[in-house]
Write a protein that holds these residues in place. Structure first.
Motif, PDB file in Angstrom:
ATOM      1  N   ILE A 143      20.202   0.673   3.219  1.00 35.56           N
ATOM      2  CA  ILE A 143      18.767   0.817   2.953  1.00 35.56           C
ATOM      3  C   ILE A 143      18.005  -0.299   3.659  1.00 35.56           C
ATOM      4  O   ILE A 143      18.378  -1.470   3.579  1.00 35.56           O
ATOM      5  CB  ILE A 143      18.501   0.782   1.435  1.00 35.56           C
ATOM      6  CG1 ILE A 143      19.071   2.034   0.778  1.00 35.56           C
ATOM      7  CG2 ILE A 143      17.009   0.657   1.148  1.00 35.56           C
ATOM      8  CD1 ILE A 143      19.010   2.037  -0.726  1.00 35.56           C
ATOM      9  N   HIS A 144      16.948   0.096   4.361  1.00 37.34           N
ATOM     10  CA  HIS A 144      16.030  -0.862   4.978  1.00 37.34           C
ATOM     11  C   HIS A 144      14.709  -0.783   4.236  1.00 37.34           C
ATOM     12  O   HIS A 144      14.369   0.259   3.671  1.00 37.34           O
ATOM     13  CB  HIS A 144      15.814  -0.536   6.459  1.00 37.34           C
ATOM     14  CG  HIS A 144      17.028  -0.725   7.305  1.00 37.34           C
ATOM     15  ND1 HIS A 144      17.125  -0.297   8.593  1.00 37.34           N
ATOM     16  CD2 HIS A 144      18.226  -1.313   7.037  1.00 37.34           C
ATOM     17  CE1 HIS A 144      18.296  -0.605   9.096  1.00 37.34           C
ATOM     18  NE2 HIS A 144      18.991  -1.218   8.158  1.00 37.34           N
ATOM     19  N   GLU A 145      13.969  -1.881   4.247  1.00 32.99           N
ATOM     20  CA  GLU A 145      12.683  -1.917   3.544  1.00 32.99           C
ATOM     21  C   GLU A 145      11.546  -2.211   4.510  1.00 32.99           C
ATOM     22  O   GLU A 145      11.700  -3.024   5.431  1.00 32.99           O
ATOM     23  CB  GLU A 145      12.729  -2.954   2.417  1.00 32.99           C
ATOM     24  CG  GLU A 145      13.713  -2.543   1.340  1.00 32.99           C
ATOM     25  CD  GLU A 145      13.611  -3.344   0.071  1.00 32.99           C
ATOM     26  OE1 GLU A 145      13.865  -2.749  -0.990  1.00 32.99           O
ATOM     27  OE2 GLU A 145      13.270  -4.546   0.128  1.00 32.99           O
ATOM     28  N   TYR A 146      10.426  -1.532   4.263  1.00 35.23           N
ATOM     29  CA  TYR A 146       9.245  -1.665   5.103  1.00 35.23           C
ATOM     30  C   TYR A 146       8.034  -1.819   4.211  1.00 35.23           C
ATOM     31  O   TYR A 146       7.975  -1.255   3.129  1.00 35.23           O
ATOM     32  CB  TYR A 146       9.100  -0.443   6.017  1.00 35.23           C
ATOM     33  CG  TYR A 146      10.310  -0.283   6.911  1.00 35.23           C
ATOM     34  CD1 TYR A 146      10.414  -1.000   8.096  1.00 35.23           C
ATOM     35  CD2 TYR A 146      11.365   0.542   6.541  1.00 35.23           C
ATOM     36  CE1 TYR A 146      11.532  -0.885   8.904  1.00 35.23           C
ATOM     37  CE2 TYR A 146      12.492   0.663   7.339  1.00 35.23           C
ATOM     38  CZ  TYR A 146      12.563  -0.054   8.521  1.00 35.23           C
ATOM     39  OH  TYR A 146      13.679   0.052   9.315  1.00 35.23           O
ATOM     40  N   LYS A 147       7.045  -2.588   4.686  1.00 37.97           N
ATOM     41  CA  LYS A 147       5.885  -2.895   3.857  1.00 37.97           C
ATOM     42  C   LYS A 147       4.594  -2.417   4.514  1.00 37.97           C
ATOM     43  O   LYS A 147       4.601  -1.913   5.643  1.00 37.97           O
ATOM     44  CB  LYS A 147       5.830  -4.389   3.570  1.00 37.97           C
ATOM     45  CG  LYS A 147       5.729  -5.221   4.815  1.00 37.97           C
ATOM     46  CD  LYS A 147       5.784  -6.696   4.504  1.00 37.97           C
ATOM     47  CE  LYS A 147       5.641  -7.410   5.826  1.00 37.97           C
ATOM     48  NZ  LYS A 147       6.095  -8.666   5.981  1.00 37.97           N
ATOM     49  N   LYS A 148       3.495  -2.632   3.813  1.00 38.71           N
ATOM     50  CA  LYS A 148       2.158  -2.255   4.268  1.00 38.71           C
ATOM     51  C   LYS A 148       1.954  -2.659   5.722  1.00 38.71           C
ATOM     52  O   LYS A 148       2.245  -3.781   6.111  1.00 38.71           O
ATOM     53  CB  LYS A 148       1.119  -2.953   3.380  1.00 38.71           C
ATOM     54  CG  LYS A 148      -0.318  -2.685   3.756  1.00 38.71           C
ATOM     55  CD  LYS A 148      -1.248  -3.412   2.822  1.00 38.71           C
ATOM     56  CE  LYS A 148      -2.692  -3.197   3.213  1.00 38.71           C
ATOM     57  NZ  LYS A 148      -3.602  -3.857   2.288  1.00 38.71           N
ATOM     58  N   GLY A 149       1.480  -1.699   6.514  1.00 44.67           N
ATOM     59  CA  GLY A 149       1.231  -1.952   7.923  1.00 44.67           C
ATOM     60  C   GLY A 149       2.363  -1.520   8.832  1.00 44.67           C
ATOM     61  O   GLY A 149       2.201  -1.483  10.054  1.00 44.67           O
ATOM     62  N   ASP A 150       3.520  -1.185   8.266  1.00 40.03           N
ATOM     63  CA  ASP A 150       4.650  -0.731   9.073  1.00 40.03           C
ATOM     64  C   ASP A 150       4.564   0.772   9.307  1.00 40.03           C
ATOM     65  O   ASP A 150       4.174   1.528   8.414  1.00 40.03           O
ATOM     66  CB  ASP A 150       5.982  -1.050   8.393  1.00 40.03           C
ATOM     67  CG  ASP A 150       6.298  -2.536   8.347  1.00 40.03           C
ATOM     68  OD1 ASP A 150       5.743  -3.290   9.170  1.00 40.03           O
ATOM     69  OD2 ASP A 150       7.108  -2.943   7.491  1.00 40.03           O
ATOM     70  N   ILE A 151       4.937   1.187  10.521  1.00 42.95           N
ATOM     71  CA  ILE A 151       4.996   2.602  10.874  1.00 42.95           C
ATOM     72  C   ILE A 151       6.390   2.888  11.404  1.00 42.95           C
ATOM     73  O   ILE A 151       6.852   2.226  12.340  1.00 42.95           O
ATOM     74  CB  ILE A 151       3.946   2.965  11.943  1.00 42.95           C
ATOM     75  CG1 ILE A 151       2.543   2.627  11.446  1.00 42.95           C
ATOM     76  CG2 ILE A 151       4.058   4.448  12.317  1.00 42.95           C
ATOM     77  CD1 ILE A 151       1.469   2.753  12.512  1.00 42.95           C
ATOM     78  N   LEU A 152       7.066   3.860  10.792  1.00 46.40           N
ATOM     79  CA  LEU A 152       8.415   4.246  11.216  1.00 46.40           C
ATOM     80  C   LEU A 152       8.370   5.529  12.011  1.00 46.40           C
ATOM     81  O   LEU A 152       7.612   6.443  11.664  1.00 46.40           O
ATOM     82  CB  LEU A 152       9.314   4.511  10.005  1.00 46.40           C
ATOM     83  CG  LEU A 152       9.486   3.418   8.982  1.00 46.40           C
ATOM     84  CD1 LEU A 152      10.385   3.915   7.867  1.00 46.40           C
ATOM     85  CD2 LEU A 152      10.083   2.205   9.616  1.00 46.40           C
TER      86      LEU A 152
END
Length: 108
Positions: free
Chosen positions: A65-74
């Motif tokens: 599992i990877h985590e991404y926060k506000k402002g990230d686009i995958l």
């Protein structure tokens, strides 16, 4: 009026809102509280996920599992196994764009 107006909710309650579902794109607004998310599934087009708030915890294929926060686009390719979750206390809010729309996706 030339433009067409769409709206999405501004709630903190769980939501999966299919805002635009046409031949060009699918535009989906999602809100998840802690321990909520989507069932494991495979992407049916090219998927672009924008984190508006909170922390996205996502497992793709067999990776951890990877985590991404506000402002990230995958950008997630077609036919990728996805497990989307909110494992944190803060509300997770996403915009998901599928392009082309799955009904028009042609695999190379």
């Amino acid at each position: 009026m030339i433009e067409k107006l769409y709206k999405y909710s501004t709630t903190d309650e769980k939501a999966v809102e299919k805002i635009i579902m046409d031949e060009n794109i699918n535009y989906i607004h999602m809100v998840f509280n802690k321990n909520e998310g989507l069932p494991e599934h495979y992407s049916n087009s090219n998927v672009y996920m924008t984190v508006l708030r909170g922390v996205l915890s996502i497992g793709l294929n067999d990776q951890e599992i990877h985590e991404y926060k506000k402002g990230d686009i995958l950008q997630i390719p077609f036919n990728t196994k996805m497990k989307v979750n909110n494992l944190h206390d803060d509300v997770l809010e996403l915009i998901v764009v599928k392009a082309p729309a799955p009904s028009n996706y042609k695999q190379n």
